[in-house]
Write a protein that holds these residues in place. Structure first.
Motif, PDB file in Angstrom:
ATOM      1  N   MET A  52       0.833  -1.244  -0.318  1.00 34.73           N
ATOM      2  CA  MET A  52      -0.005  -0.071  -0.133  1.00 34.73           C
ATOM      3  C   MET A  52       0.747   1.391  -0.159  1.00 34.73           C
ATOM      4  SD  MET A  52      -3.242  -0.924   3.004  1.00 34.73           S
ATOM      5  CE  MET A  52      -3.780  -2.339   3.104  1.00 34.73           C
ATOM      6  N   PHE A  53       1.559   1.170   0.746  1.00 36.23           N
ATOM      7  CA  PHE A  53       2.875   2.907   0.620  1.00 36.23           C
ATOM      8  C   PHE A  53       3.630   2.595  -0.465  1.00 36.23           C
ATOM      9  CE2 PHE A  53       1.264   1.749   5.688  1.00 36.23           C
ATOM     10  CZ  PHE A  53       1.067   3.092   5.798  1.00 36.23           C
ATOM     11  N   LEU A  54       3.724   1.359  -0.930  1.00 35.98           N
ATOM     12  CA  LEU A  54       4.460   1.290  -1.559  1.00 35.98           C
ATOM     13  C   LEU A  54       3.823   2.224  -2.741  1.00 35.98           C
ATOM     14  CD1 LEU A  54       6.810  -1.952  -2.879  1.00 35.98           C
ATOM     15  CD2 LEU A  54       7.920  -0.045  -2.036  1.00 35.98           C
ATOM     16  N   ASP A  55       2.663   2.154  -3.210  1.00 41.50           N
ATOM     17  CA  ASP A  55       1.583   2.108  -4.261  1.00 41.50           C
ATOM     18  C   ASP A  55       2.010   3.869  -4.088  1.00 41.50           C
ATOM     19  OD1 ASP A  55       0.351   2.338  -6.606  1.00 41.50           O
ATOM     20  OD2 ASP A  55      -1.713   2.052  -5.364  1.00 41.50           O
ATOM     21  N   LEU A  56       1.494   4.607  -2.710  1.00 42.87           N
ATOM     22  CA  LEU A  56       1.584   5.685  -2.676  1.00 42.87           C
ATOM     23  C   LEU A  56       2.878   6.724  -2.820  1.00 42.87           C
ATOM     24  CD1 LEU A  56       0.387   8.364  -0.634  1.00 42.87           C
ATOM     25  CD2 LEU A  56       2.091   6.965   1.260  1.00 42.87           C
ATOM     26  N   PHE A  57       3.964   5.923  -2.281  1.00 41.60           N
ATOM     27  CA  PHE A  57       5.136   6.797  -3.304  1.00 41.60           C
ATOM     28  C   PHE A  57       5.218   6.835  -4.617  1.00 41.60           C
ATOM     29  CE2 PHE A  57       7.073   5.020   1.874  1.00 41.60           C
ATOM     30  CZ  PHE A  57       6.417   6.225   2.067  1.00 41.60           C
ATOM     31  N   LYS A  58       5.330   5.724  -4.863  1.00 42.08           N
ATOM     32  CA  LYS A  58       6.063   6.075  -6.453  1.00 42.08           C
ATOM     33  C   LYS A  58       4.536   6.602  -7.265  1.00 42.08           C
ATOM     34  CE  LYS A  58       7.265   1.042  -7.148  1.00 42.08           C
ATOM     35  NZ  LYS A  58       7.350  -1.079  -8.153  1.00 42.08           N
ATOM     36  N   ARG A  59       3.155   6.295  -6.914  1.00 48.42           N
ATOM     37  CA  ARG A  59       2.805   7.347  -7.176  1.00 48.42           C
ATOM     38  C   ARG A  59       2.538   8.969  -7.023  1.00 48.42           C
ATOM     39  NH1 ARG A  59      -3.213   4.105  -7.066  1.00 48.42           N
ATOM     40  NH2 ARG A  59      -4.427   6.520  -7.966  1.00 48.42           N
TER      41      ARG A  59
END
Length: 1321
Positions: free
Chosen positions: A997-1004
């Motif tokens: 979830m946080f990887l998605d937050l950081f990438k987007r």
């Protein structure tokens, strides 16, 4: 044959020739014999190219000899390969004489001289040799070779056990290519005996038939008379013999599932001799069909299909009314079971091929009508949905439609080939046979007409309208008397349409209406082409709706005195009909205005409801009345009043309610039109209208409110099943079937549990029975008392059974209601999806998020039956694809800024509090969607300007402004929200949040990296558990890899971040104990991966970071109690150490070979003794267990061959001593004492623990090789028992002594110089 198996077969014959030129030429022949066809073809091409380029006589001779030898190869794949290669060589080199090659073949594969066991190979060699000569194309030109080849094939026919009918077939193929003059001069003489015995075998008959067709000038009636006594083949005298031969041919080729060639040629000869009628009636119908065997019957069917293109119109009509057709119809009817062989698809292929190739309209029509009149008790065997009508020419199609309509009005069974099965004949006693046949025929005709419109056949608009009017008229109207004003009433029905048949026609009509609604525009005009380019469906070439034309036709019928409606309208219904027509006319006047989509939606819905007045007048009236009022309000010119809570709902809310009610209808047409109407009114949808849709999906409201979906009674079910004929199967059948067994088992359990009330009632009845019989227990009851007691008990049990049945019915009703409700919700989801796709920029989208999340959450915790899973899957797909991942979103959220921030905070909070990670993921994704919307909108009141980038970076990165843009985001508030979530994920032991979830937050959203990166750095040591600490390392590494993070930071901030990260990882590694648990290994692995990236960054960017403390921690980590024996950790560790200029010591081969050679001898023992039974050797035991410690004269640790196993220093064990040599004895000793050696960096990098397994396998393989080598010299070696107790042989020691001393000197010198790991310069 031996020469074929190897390329050296011709060495003795040609010692100085082609075999000395290399293997490339010989490899061609190896490849020609390979089983793979591609390899064989490539080898043949390469061989030809080689021979053409070389032009060497010796190579050509060798090639011919090798290819001739290969013709009789043992391997089946090799024979055709050599035959093809020989044919290509003969074709390419025409100077090679054919007769010499044929003589070579005969000589090499001589059938008379060959051994008995090689007769099969020799026979195939001759056969494939003739095939090669024939395929070369030169055999027909060389008469001598042709004559000898035919004679050779005649000889091969004797070897039928091996070759079967291959020689005869090849003979026929050769004759087919021979000119008539050559046949007459060369072959006719040697083939006379075969031609004269034509009626003795199918092969000889086939030869005669081919000759008659190919050489009519030679095989004249006069010559035929001389050959077998008659001038024709097909005559009354020959029919019995022909039948026997055809039966034999059918049985011999039954596995091929095709028509034997001899049968088709006999058909052609019979047509040539004008004896087809005799052949068909006497030979086929009265001959072949009398033998009731499968192969013969299927041969007759194939003969019928193959004969269609060859027959004239009269012959077609004779065949299509004959016994073969009837026999075929009985086969189709009796082979409905799934395991039976069905010939119908093959016959349809024959019809399709005939109609596609035939240009004669009359013959096309005769075949289609002929198969349509093959009926089983009135119902045609020919499929009503067959696509073969697509090949009919327009005129023939129009005539076929006219014939179908005429058969519907006046069924004529005299022109039909009707039959009944044995079971039908037994069951037709109490049935009105004629009415039954008429009903079945009319049902088929209506479906056939509807399917013609649905098929891709080229048709005119007039034909489509003609069929539609015909179906509509006979579904809802009947003619009082003839009239020329209405075409459908021009001819009266010979028999009235029954109620059941009319219901079927109604359903087929609405299926046809569905087809018209999706029909592409017909015609070749420019206007029609323009409409097709716009992908407009359901209209004619002039733009009128098909359904509107049908409503106009219905109005004409209602106004006519010559026809009457089957269900006449009441006055109110007629008024509603008139109002509907007037509203449609008013709407058509507004079509060219701006609101065209809204106009088209109302027009289509009004017309559909008007048509449905004829089917269900009472049910449709309420909907139609509301729709008319809604239409008037929607297009009225009065100004809109300000709405209050108690105000009358707007037209949008009304139309949404109507559409929701229509979605519950079983008709696919109604549901599709409802969806298309909703798509057109989407721009006008209000919040109240959307809430009406969302209320249907609300899982909490359905428990409190009475559902609009009710369970139908049995009569309604029948109507529903009939209405759904236009759909492909029922959607609920699978779910009902899945739960049926469960319900039965539950009912049995309920029956077993008898309630207390029933028990007390039963006791009362029994006591009353005893009182009637007297007080004495031993006295028996009289008959009257017994009858009374029996009657009371039976009544009591009957009441109990009724109660049980009522409970079962109620439970069943609840189950079916649940299925219908869930099915209804799945259909309502289509409206939500349509709104999200068409109105993705509408602010109402935000109101859909929470209801969808509630549905997902409720479905996750409910039953897991198939329908529930489908509902959940569809909801999740809509949420992910149509909402969260859409590229279009609302651009006007400045007024909603505060609400959206609160909504985002609520979503993230729910994601944190949830216990299910799958549900939490959807909540978190929804918050990211809101983050995307807020960031993508520019605030009108934006007061804070983005921090300017350094000049160097803003010049190199043109996207800098976009990167720093926050739009409507309140960065402080959003940062706090996600900081709390990230902190909870890394500090709470059981969090539903995940790193993805946080990887998605950081990438987007890279803009969120800088505020959250400090938490990640601190959590490397402050994480709740080792797993969280590992996740912090993983997330930090992914964040640092993002290019945008560095752009958002100054150089000082970036350097400080790297320095703090290294410090935290160092502290984390200090706390590492012995890595045994999986979580500990994961933490160390992630830490080392992060550390490798950090050190790489420091080196490449030349950052000022002190690594002294890290150096000490890493050196200490390599001790036995450090990272353990994981090969993966060892690889990661040495990747980091290389960054610090440390070199991993290599394992070198040592001089300790005597011990290695002695070890396999120990393992030669077949059995294994337990440790308690072994005789201990004290000295050896001390050495192996590491008790004694031997030192050299200089006080240094002993050399490998002197030092006992297990007594190494820690530096030697872990390989930290640079340049130290690791010997095999030391490796083995370390492994035996439980400390694994660190493998080389190259091996460890290749795959973690798998490297250790690979080493073990490699060592085991070496040991096996040594055992094999030692076993060969077993007689010369010392016995194993002596070897194990004593030392190695002195002879080996002398040979190795010098090398050992040199190694010892080097090792001592290096130990003195380096005692600890030293960085390289």
């Amino acid at each position: 044959m031996a020469e074929l198996e190897g390329p050296g077969g011709g060495v003795g014959a040609d010692p100085r020739g082609v075999l000395r030129q290399g293997r490339a030429f010989l490899d061609f022949f190896w490849d020609i014999a390979k089983p793979e066809q591609e390899v064989r073809l490539a080898a043949t091409e390469n061989l030809l190219r080689h021979l053409r380029e070389g032009r060497k006589d010796d190579e050509l001779k060798y090639t011919l000899r090798r290819l001739v030898e290969g013709l009789g190869a043992t391997r089946e794949a090799a024979r055709p390969g050599f035959s093809l290669a020989l044919a290509q060589v003969l074709q390419a080199f025409e100077e090679i004489p054919m007769c010499s090659v044929l003589e070579q073949i005969k000589e090499k594969h001589n059938l008379e001289k060959v051994k008995k066991k090689l007769v099969r190979n020799a026979a195939f060699g001759n056969f494939f040799g003739v095939m090669a000569l024939f395929q070369s194309g030169r055999l027909v030109k060389d008469q001598k070779a042709l004559l000898e080849s035919i004679q050779l094939l005649q000889q091969l026919t004797r070897h039928q056990a091996h070759l079967r009918d291959l020689p005869r077939k090849t003979l026929i193929d050769i004759i087919s290519e021979v000119p008539e003059t050559v046949f007459e001069e060369v072959l006719f003489g040697i083939l006379q005996s075969d031609l004269a015995s034509a009626f003795t075998s199918p092969e000889n008959l086939h030869l005669l038939l081919v000759g008659i067709q190919k050489f009519p000038g030679v095989l004249k009636p006069k010559n035929l008379k001389k050959l077998f006594g008659s001038t024709t083949v097909v005559n009354e005298e020959n029919i019995p013999r022909l039948v026997e031969l055809l039966q034999s041919a059918a049985k011999s080729e039954k596995k091929d599932k095709k028509l034997p060639s001899v049968v088709f040629d006999l058909l052609q000869v019979s047509l040539k001799e004008d004896a087809f009628e005799l052949f068909w009636k006497e030979g086929v119908e009265n001959g072949l069909l009398k033998e009731k065997s499968g192969p013969v019957s299927y041969m007759c069917y194939r003969l019928l299909g193959s004969a269609l293109p060859l027959l004239s119109l009269d012959q077609l009509q004779m065949v299509l009314k004959g016994k073969v057709m009837q026999h075929y119809g009985e086969h189709v009817v009796t082979t409905q079971l799934p395991d039976r062989f069905k010939f119908a698809p093959e016959m349809e292929g024959y019809i399709d091929e005939f109609l596609n190739s035939c240009d004669d309209l009359e013959r096309q029509l005769a075949v289609v009508i002929g198969f349509s009149t093959l009926t089983n008790q009135g119902y045609p065997v020919f499929s009503s949905s067959s696509r073969v009508v697509g090949h009919l020419q327009p005129v023939a199609l129009q005539k076929y439609v006219d014939w179908l309509k005429d058969m519907f009005l006046r069924p004529d069974f005299d022109c039909c080939l009707d039959f009944s099965s044995n079971r039908q004949k037994q069951n037709q006693e109490n049935v009105n046979i004629l009415q039954h046949k008429i009903a079945r025929l009319r049902k088929w005709i209506i479906h056939r007409l509807a399917n013609i419109i649905e098929s891709s056949v080229k048709k005119e608009e007039s034909l489509v309208m003609d069929v539609s009017r015909f179906c509509f008229f006979h579904a809802f109207f009947e003619a009082k008397k003839k009239t020329s004003q209405i075409r459908e009433a021009n001819v009266l029905l010979s028999e009235p349409v029954g109620e059941q048949a009319r219901s079927v026609i109604e359903n087929y009509f609405f299926g046809l209406l569905q087809t018209l609604n999706t029909l592409t525009v017909l015609g070749d005009t420019a206007k029609a082409a323009a409409l097709r380019e716009k992908h407009i469906h359901g209209v004619t070439a002039d733009g009128k709706l098909w359904i509107f034309l049908l409503v106009e036709y219905a109005n004409q019928l209602l106004s006519s005195e010559h026809v009457k409606a089957v269900k006449p309208f009441t006055k109110g219904q007629r008024d509603a009909w008139e109002r509907t027509l007037q509203s449609v006319k008013n709407l058509q006047k507004k079509e060219n205005k701006s609101d065209s989509a809204k106009v088209a939606a109302f027009q289509q819905l009004l017309l559909l409801m008007a048509i449905h007045l004829f089917k269900n007048p009472s049910e449709t009236m309420d909907v139609l009345s509301d729709l008319l009022n809604c239409t008037e309000r929607a297009f009225s010119k009065e100004p809109l009043k300000k709405k209050t809570d108690n105000a009358e709902p707007g037209w949008v809310e009304v139309i949404v309610e109507i559409l929701l009610s229509l979605l519950a209808q079983p008709s696919l047409l109604i549901r599709r039109i409802s969806k298309s109407v909703f798509v057109r009114i989407c721009p006008n949808l209000t919040k109240r209208g959307l809430q009406l849709i969302l209320d249907v999906l609300d899982p909490y409201q359905e428990q409190n409110e009475e559902s609009a979906v009710v369970v139908m009674e049995e009569s309604d079910k029948k109507i529903k099943s009939a209405q759904d004929l236009d759909e492909k199967g029922s959607e609920d059948s699978s779910d009902e079937g899945d739960t049926e067994e469960e319900n039965d088992s539950g009912d049995e359990e309920e029956n077993e549990e008898v309630d207390d009330d029933f028990r007390s009632q039963l006791m009362n009845v029994l006591q009353a029975g005893n009182a009637l019989g007297g007080d004495e227990s031993d006295e028996e009851l009289d008959d009257e008392a017994m009858m009374a007691l029996d009657k009371n008990i039976s009544a009591l049990f009957a009441e109990q059974q009724k109660r049980i049945q009522a409970k079962k019915d109620e439970k069943d009703r609840m189950r079916k209601e649940k299925i219908l409700r869930r099915d209804y919700k799945i259909k309502v989801l289509d409206l939500i999806e349509a709104f999200l796709i068409k109105q993705s920029e509408n602010p109402l989208v935000f109101d859909i998020i929470e209801p969808l999340l509630q549905v997902i959450e409720q479905c996750m915790s409910s039953d897991s039956d198939k329908q529930e899973v489908d509902f959940l899957q569809k909801t999740a797909n809509i949420f992910k694809n149509s909402l969260c991942r859409t590229k279009q979103y609302c651009k006007r959220v400045d007024a909603l800024r505060e609400d959206l921030h609160a909504f985002m905070e609520r979503l993230v909070t729910k994601a944190c509090k949830h216990t299910n990670s799958s549900v939490a993921l959807y909540y978190f994704s929804a918050s990211l969607y809101l983050l995307k919307v807020l960031r993508g909108n520019m605030s009108d009141k934006s007061s804070t300007l983005p921090t300017p980038l350094p000049e160097k970076e803003s010049n190199t990165v043109p996207q800098a402004c976009q990167l720093l843009s926050t739009g409507c985001l309140d960065m402080e508030r959003v940062t706090v929200i996600y900081q709390q979530a990230l902190t909870q994920f890394l500090t709470k032991r059981n969090s539903a949040l995940t790193s993805s979830m946080f990887l998605d937050l950081f990438k987007r959203f890279p803009i969120m990296c800088k505020p959250l990166v400090d938490i990640l750095v601190k959590s490397i040591t402050a994480g709740a558990r080792q797993h969280q600490q590992a996740q912090a390392c993983l997330l930090l590494q992914k964040v640092l890899l993002l290019r945008e993070l560095k752009l958002l930071m100054t150089e000082e901030e970036w350097e400080e971040l790297i320095r703090e990260s290294i410090s935290q990882v160092t502290e984390s590694l200090k706390m590492v104990g012995k890595c045994i648990l999986k979580a500990e290994k994961e933490k160390v692995a992630k830490s080392l991966e992060l550390l490798n990236f950090l050190l790489k960054t420091v080196t490449e960017q030349k950052l000022r970071v002190k690594l002294t403390e890290l150096d000490k921690v890493l050196v200490a980590l390599n001790q036995p109690e450090g990272i353990g024996n994981s090969a993966r950790l060892d690889s990661l560790y040495w990747n980091v150490m290389r960054r610090l200029n440390y070199t991993k010591p290599k394992k070198e081969k040592t001089a300790g070979k005597p011990a290695q050679e002695a070890e396999p001898l120990k393992r030669k023992k077949k059995g294994f003794l337990p440790e308690t039974k072994k005789r201990k050797n004290r000295k050896k035991g001390i050495q192996e267990n590491g008790v004694a410690s031997v030192a050299s004269e200089d006080g240094e640790p002993a050399a490998p061959e002197e030092q006992p196993l297990g007594t190494e220093t820690p530096e030697q064990k872990k390989g930290l001593m640079p340049g130290s040599s690791k010997h095999k004895n030391q490796n083995r000793g370390v492994r035996e004492n439980g400390v694994a050696m660190a493998g080389s960096g190259e091996e460890a990098a290749n795959g973690g623990d798998a490297v250790a397994d690979k080493k073990k396998k490699k060592k085991k393989k070496n040991m096996n090789r040594k055992r094999k080598g030692d076993a060969g010299n077993e007689a010369e070696q010392v016995p194993a028992s002596k070897k194990t107790k004593g030392s190695v042989s002195q002879e080996i020691q002398k040979k190795q002594g010098k090398a050992i001393q040199q190694k010892q000197g080097k090792a001592k010198k290096k130990r003195k110089e380096k005692k600890s790991p030293v960085p390289q310069e």
